[in-house]
Design an enzyme around this catalytic site. Structure first.
Site, PDB file in Angstrom:
ATOM      1  N   ASP A  80       0.866  -1.001   0.049  1.00 39.23           N
ATOM      2  CA  ASP A  80       0.099   0.019  -0.036  1.00 39.23           C
ATOM      3  C   ASP A  80       0.721   1.222  -0.106  1.00 39.23           C
ATOM      4  OD1 ASP A  80      -2.690   1.438   0.615  1.00 39.23           O
ATOM      5  OD2 ASP A  80      -1.320   2.015   2.130  1.00 39.23           O
ATOM      6  N   TYR A  85       2.771  10.058   0.268  1.00 40.94           N
ATOM      7  CA  TYR A  85       3.754   9.689   1.112  1.00 40.94           C
ATOM      8  C   TYR A  85       5.203   9.851   0.650  1.00 40.94           C
ATOM      9  CZ  TYR A  85       0.227   6.436   2.757  1.00 40.94           C
ATOM     10  OH  TYR A  85      -1.021   5.993   3.531  1.00 40.94           O
ATOM     11  N   GLN A 195     -10.322   1.703   2.732  1.00 41.19           N
ATOM     12  CA  GLN A 195      -9.420   1.410   3.488  1.00 41.19           C
ATOM     13  C   GLN A 195      -9.631   2.497   4.813  1.00 41.19           C
ATOM     14  OE1 GLN A 195      -4.947   3.041   3.117  1.00 41.19           O
ATOM     15  NE2 GLN A 195      -4.831   1.359   1.888  1.00 41.19           N
ATOM     16  N   SER A 224      -3.101   1.393   9.711  1.00 45.32           N
ATOM     17  CA  SER A 224      -2.413   1.629  11.005  1.00 45.32           C
ATOM     18  C   SER A 224      -2.884   0.330  12.011  1.00 45.32           C
ATOM     19  CB  SER A 224      -2.724   2.895  11.776  1.00 45.32           C
ATOM     20  OG  SER A 224      -2.427   3.926  11.000  1.00 45.32           O
ATOM     21  N   LEU A 226      -1.270  -1.502  13.525  1.00 46.43           N
ATOM     22  CA  LEU A 226      -0.553  -1.642  14.960  1.00 46.43           C
ATOM     23  C   LEU A 226      -0.701  -0.202  15.972  1.00 46.43           C
ATOM     24  CD1 LEU A 226       2.916  -3.301  13.336  1.00 46.43           C
ATOM     25  CD2 LEU A 226       0.808  -4.406  14.485  1.00 46.43           C
ATOM     26  N   GLN A 228       0.121   2.530  15.043  1.00 44.35           N
ATOM     27  CA  GLN A 228       1.237   3.296  14.688  1.00 44.35           C
ATOM     28  C   GLN A 228       2.556   2.842  15.744  1.00 44.35           C
ATOM     29  OE1 GLN A 228      -0.249   7.554  13.835  1.00 44.35           O
ATOM     30  NE2 GLN A 228       0.742   6.817  12.030  1.00 44.35           N
ATOM     31  N   ILE A 274       9.368  -6.999  10.501  1.00 37.34           N
ATOM     32  CA  ILE A 274       8.433  -7.581   9.267  1.00 37.34           C
ATOM     33  C   ILE A 274       8.529  -9.185   9.316  1.00 37.34           C
ATOM     34  CG2 ILE A 274       8.478  -7.947   6.758  1.00 37.34           C
ATOM     35  CD1 ILE A 274       9.626  -5.189   6.423  1.00 37.34           C
ATOM     36  N   ASN A 277       6.134  -9.944  12.199  1.00 35.95           N
ATOM     37  CA  ASN A 277       4.569  -9.668  11.502  1.00 35.95           C
ATOM     38  C   ASN A 277       4.136 -10.958  10.789  1.00 35.95           C
ATOM     39  OD1 ASN A 277       4.813  -7.343  13.118  1.00 35.95           O
ATOM     40  ND2 ASN A 277       4.970  -6.140  11.421  1.00 35.95           N
TER      41      ASN A 277
END
Ligand code: NAP
Length: 309
Positions: A80, A85, A195, A224, A226, A228, A274, A277
């Site tokens: 994403d 960004y 989203q 988000s 987590l 953030q 990562i 996760n």
């Protein structure tokens, strides 16, 4: 279904096979990442990769692209990003990460509301495509609602779709009223996802938005997931995770993945995070753990307006 979708459906990275080399080193029992069906039948991994805060510093770009590549190797093959960004820098980081494997990655980007007009959205998409060094986006989202009439944005999205520059489109930060307006438009029902902010400590969407989307079989993309990073330090989550023998991030993500229509897109620039996760789908959340989670992070008890960052 186009070649990219077929590749996504077939790709071994949906199962641990695609990244067996990495798994076999020290993570022997990773569960598959579940797939989530989009309204057009394409399937995407329920666990992807976010990119907010990436591409802001040229010096870090290579490292960020490498972190994304670690996630891709592990089967988190949905990325994403957004024109916002890093002012386009994140899309350039994504370009580096996907350069040699574009067909096996599901690329999501977003258009600024002020660029979402009939012509401006097309120009914005073309700029994103150039930065991403690709010929199409798998999913293009309106980042949030602005002043441009929705009908104009949908018209632009449909023209991009007809031209093959995007495969499908969706929205972000839309509450129920926004979704209703969208669905009242002739092509509004082509929306592939919404989203929204959704994590253990932000469960407001469970009151009305999530059921509304579910009735129409539109999956949610949880941003988000987590909180953030702040969510991971909450003592109640830390305690629940310890009991389950998992990390707080794995529990937070595993909880989102308990439903078959939620896609989580955690962001990390740290390969170790990562890898951790990626273990989320292996975390088992028995009924007792889910009760404990509900007690610590209660679902909404009344209508709750959509929270957003
Ligand atoms: P997030 O994914 O909830 O959290 C990211 C933070 O968590 C980073 O600081 C990261 O730091 C840390 N983290 C990740 N894994 C960790 C782990 N295993 N252990 C400890 N810390 C960990 O926040 P987010 O970036 O706001 O949201 C994710 C993505 O959603 C974004 O990147 C973006 O793509 C999307 N998003 C969309 C919208 C929208 O309006 N549509 C808004 C916000 C976000 P490290 O780098 O140190 O791991």
């Amino acid at each position: 279904m186009n070649a990219a979708d077929e590749a996504l459906n077939d790709q071994p990275t949906h199962s641990p096979g695609g990244s067996g080399r990495l798994f076999s080193m020290n993570t022997p029992a990773l569960s598959e990442i579940p797939g989530v069906a989009l309204p057009d039948g394409a399937r995407v991994p329920a666990l992807g990769l976010g990119t907010w805060k990436m591409g802001e510093h040229a010096k870090r770009a290579a490292q960020e692209a490498e972190a994304l590549a670690v996630g891709l190797d592990l089967g988190m093959t949905l990325i994403d990003t957004a024109e916002m960004y890093g002012d386009g820098g994140a899309e350039e980081v994504v370009a580096k990460a996907i350069a040699k494997r574009r067909e096996s990655v599901f690329v999501v980007s977003k258009v600024y509301p002020h660029n979402a007009g009939r012509k401006s959205a097309i120009a914005a998409c073309e700029r994103s495509l150039r930065r991403l060094a690709t010929d199409r986006l798998d999913l293009y989202l309106l980042h949030w609602r602005g002043r441009v009439p929705l009908a104009e944005t949908v018209d632009a999205f449909e023209r991009l779709r007809a031209a093959g520059k995007i495969v499908r489109w969706g929205v972000s930060n839309f509450d129920v009223g926004d979704m209703q307006e969208l669905f009242a438009l002739p092509e509004g029902r082509r929306c592939a996802t919404n989203q929204v902010l959704y994590h253990l400590a932000e469960r407001g969407i469970e009151w009305a938005l999530l059921p509304w989307l579910r009735e129409r079989r539109i999956p949610v993309m949880a941003y988000s997931p987590l909180g953030q990073g702040g969510l991971l330090r909450k003592p109640k989550l830390v305690a629940i995770a310890r009991k389950l023998g998992a990390t707080p991030a794995q529990v937070a993500l595993g909880w989102l993945l308990r439903d078959t229509d939620v896609i989580a897109i955690p962001e990390s620039g740290d390969p170790e995070h990562i890898r951790a996760n990626r273990g989320a789908p292996s975390v088992k959340l028995p009924a007792a753990a889910l009760r404990e989670i509900d007690a610590a992070f209660p679902p909404p008890k009344k209508p709750t307006p959509l929270a957003m960052l």
